[in-house]
Design a protein around this motif. Structure first.
Motif, PDB file in Angstrom:
ATOM      1  N   VAL B  85      88.329  41.802  50.839  1.00 36.95           N
ATOM      2  CA  VAL B  85      88.629  42.445  52.123  1.00 36.95           C
ATOM      3  C   VAL B  85      90.112  42.295  52.462  1.00 36.95           C
ATOM      4  O   VAL B  85      90.769  43.249  52.892  1.00 36.95           O
ATOM      5  CB  VAL B  85      87.764  41.858  53.259  1.00 36.95           C
ATOM      6  N   CYS B 122      87.683  33.889  50.290  1.00 36.68           N
ATOM      7  CA  CYS B 122      87.326  34.319  51.641  1.00 36.68           C
ATOM      8  C   CYS B 122      86.882  33.171  52.540  1.00 36.68           C
ATOM      9  O   CYS B 122      86.064  32.352  52.148  1.00 36.68           O
ATOM     10  CB  CYS B 122      86.179  35.328  51.541  1.00 36.68           C
ATOM     11  N   GLY B 124      85.853  33.979  55.763  1.00 32.61           N
ATOM     12  CA  GLY B 124      85.022  34.605  56.791  1.00 32.61           C
ATOM     13  C   GLY B 124      85.775  35.080  58.022  1.00 32.61           C
ATOM     14  O   GLY B 124      85.256  35.021  59.132  1.00 32.61           O
ATOM     15  N   CYS B 126      87.183  38.238  57.979  1.00 30.66           N
ATOM     16  CA  CYS B 126      87.419  39.601  57.511  1.00 30.66           C
ATOM     17  C   CYS B 126      87.625  40.582  58.658  1.00 30.66           C
ATOM     18  O   CYS B 126      88.191  41.653  58.458  1.00 30.66           O
ATOM     19  CB  CYS B 126      86.244  40.065  56.656  1.00 30.66           C
ATOM     20  N   ASP B 127      87.146  40.223  59.870  1.00 35.97           N
ATOM     21  CA  ASP B 127      87.333  41.128  61.010  1.00 35.97           C
ATOM     22  C   ASP B 127      88.782  41.135  61.486  1.00 35.97           C
ATOM     23  O   ASP B 127      89.163  42.031  62.228  1.00 35.97           O
ATOM     24  CB  ASP B 127      86.374  40.781  62.173  1.00 35.97           C
TER      25      ASP B 127
END
Lengths: 416, 156
Positions: B85, B122, B124, B126-127
């Motif tokens: 991402v 990652c 977490g 990703c937003d």
């Protein structure tokens, strides 16, 4: 076109965690009260009737799992909330823990009643350790108010929860690896059987479920199974949290009823591809999920629609990728991730990711061998069928889906 | 290892206990008290002998988990996500901003030992991709100005 919902996420921004009084005011703990007023058998039947399936990605029916778990006797039974949300592209459990920790923890206590668990553990991934304080405070507040500890709400249920913080390993999202990790060992998956339901943590009966599953249990018991099944499709009842991210205008966590199409998610809720660029593909379910080109946008997000294509919706991640990304670069990032995260226990996974990266490198540099297209597929299939655990089995999913749906872009155009 | 560190490690083990399941919490704590955010071999050896676990088993855990480092880092560890991402949202731009602001490349530490820079799978966020993490705090949607402000808050 927007189809956002608030069922599992109904408590978001309506109370300030860890404030139990505020949570009570909006109907918090009524699910627990209802559950404790009935028998464990009635509770398990409610969850079965809801059709809820595990939300970590494997989609095992939760009611069935609870019934199997309840059948194991023992003076110690563990209940573990799997908050090792390591699937790249997925952050919905983080949102639940951040915005509604009491809803998650309430679900754990309700489930403990159903299966006869004596001790709860929330396994928090290291990368979310900034949430540890909030979770500890939430647990303390629940203990203070009699929702945890001995004789919960004056009844016979004794149950408490502690938080265990992981140390950074994707594989620990797999239930038996997670258990090894709590025991102080490297998180390598165990042989099954014995299943964790019979012999899990410290070889005691153990139930492991995902964060969203526990939030779902809270919502289902609070409102009744029929409210949950009132949404979604007959085969996929209820709602699902999705983590929408990548080249999209409005990334974030959203709750949608099953049956919502990918187009409604990406173009409606997500307000389209960022910068007005063209969509190349979406990757569903995180890094272990398939790449779906734009022809798939009409596909509904449901277990049955995905199963029909031989796919899985996994964790519910929806990664939007625009035309500026080369598929081979993307696949290289996928393989690099799995090479880093492979525990090394079995050969297909340990060596497969390495060989896939070698072949992708040749393809990207335009020096691929004529045998490379066939070899890369053979290696990917070997991993899919012969790896020891889900990590290795799903590591080549993105690659195999690209071979299947975009052969032109990865082979033909490159003269392969 | 100086006497101060030795006593610190023993104190941590005393508070966490010597059961095998205390190993990961112990290793977290001993790494945290090290100004270079790593676990030197002699510290692993002390943990092993004090907890009654073999050295190889302690090393196995230290080397398995991403949180633990066997090599010296810096007081503040900056991780740049390089998973899918953050790659499609152009994480290299953020990496370049950081490299320019700190005068080091990814994989290096600043001379004063305040920051080191590494890539990470990652975490977490990703937003808000492309995202970075400094110790256990996450930052995303960064531009040069915002980044300088954040770095400044860790320099004090």
């Amino acid at each position: 076109m927007k189809k956002e919902m608030a069922l599992i996420t109904e408590n978001f921004l309506r109370y300030g965690p860890p404030d139990t009084a505020g949570y009570l005011e909006i109907g918090g703990f009524t699910g627990l009260e209802k559950a404790l007023a009935g028998s464990p058998e009635e509770l398990v039947r409610t969850i079965e009737a809801s059709g809820l399936r595990g939300r970590g990605g494997a989609a095992y029916p939760t009611g069935k799992k609870m019934r199997q778990s309840a059948a194991y006797e023992g003076d110690t039974k563990y209940l573990i909330c799997n908050a090792d949300e390591g699937e790249p592209g997925t952050f919905k459990d983080r949102e639940l823990l951040e915005k509604d920790p009491l809803g998650v923890l309430e679900g754990m206590v309700i489930a403990a009643h159903g299966v006869g668990a004596t001790q709860g553990i929330l396994y928090l991934r290291e990368e979310y350790s900034h949430l540890l304080g909030l979770l500890e405070d939430s647990l303390a507040a629940m203990r203070q108010d009699g929702y945890l500890g001995r004789g919960i709400l004056g009844g016979p249920l004794d149950f408490d929860i502690t938080v265990f913080v992981g140390a950074g390993a994707y594989i620990c999202g797999e239930g038996t690896s997670l258990i090894e990790s709590i025991e102080g060992k490297p998180g390598r998956p165990r042989n099954k059987p014995p299943y964790t339901k019979a012999q899990g943590l410290f070889m005691k009966p153990t139930l492991v479920s995902n964060v969203e599953t526990f939030s779902g249990i809270t919502a289902i018991v609070r409102h009744g199974a029929e409210v949950f099944t009132g949404y979604g499709t007959p085969m996929s009842p209820g709602t699902k949290l999705i983590s929408l991210c990548g080249n999209v205008n409005r990334p974030g966590t959203y709750e949608v009823p099953f049956g919502t199409t990918l187009e409604e998610i990406v173009m409606g809720i997500g307000e389209g591809v960022a910068g007005g660029r063209a969509l190349k593909f979406v990757q569903i379910g995180g890094i272990s999920g398939p790449l779906l080109p734009k022809e798939f946008l009409k596909m509904p997000l449901s277990y049955e629609a995905f199963e029909k294509e031989g796919l899985s919706i996994g964790s519910g991640a929806v990664l939007v990728v625009d035309e500026t990304t080369d598929i081979l670069d993307f696949l290289d990032a996928v393989a690099a991730f799995f090479k880093h995260e492979s525990c090394g226990k079995c050969t297909p996974c340990r060596e497969g990711n390495r060989q896939i990266m070698n072949i992708l490198k040749r393809m990207r540099e335009g020096v691929a061998l004529p045998s490379d297209p066939e070899n890369i597929q053979r290696i990917a299939n070997t991993m899919k069928y012969a790896s020891f655990c889900g990590l290795g089995k799903t590591a080549p999913t993105a690659l195999l889906s690209a071979v299947r749906y975009c052969p032109e872009e990865i082979f033909t155009r490159r003269g392969l | 290892m100086d006497e101060l560190m030795r006593r610190e490690v023993l104190k941590i083990i005393e508070s966490q206990g010597k059961a095998r399941e205390a190993l990961i919490p112990v290793l977290k704590a001993v790494q945290r008290v090290n100004p270079k955010q790593y676990i030197p071999q002699e510290v692993s050896q002390l943990v092993a002998s004090t907890m009654g676990i073999s050295e190889s088993e302690v090393y196995e855990v230290v080397s398995f988990y991403a949180e633990f480092s066997e090599k010296p880092r810096a007081r503040n560890v900056i991780r740049i996500c390089d998973s899918t991402v953050c790659r499609v949202t152009h994480h290299r731009k953020t990496a370049e901003l950081l490299e320019a602001a700190l005068g080091i490349r990814v994989g290096e530490a600043t001379e004063d030992g305040v920051f080191c820079l590494e890539y990470s799978p990652c975490f977490g966020a990703c937003d808000v991709a492309p995202a970075i993490r400094i110790n256990d705090r996450v930052y995303g949607n960064l531009d040069g100005e915002k980044l300088e402000e954040i770095l400044q808050s860790y320099r004090r």
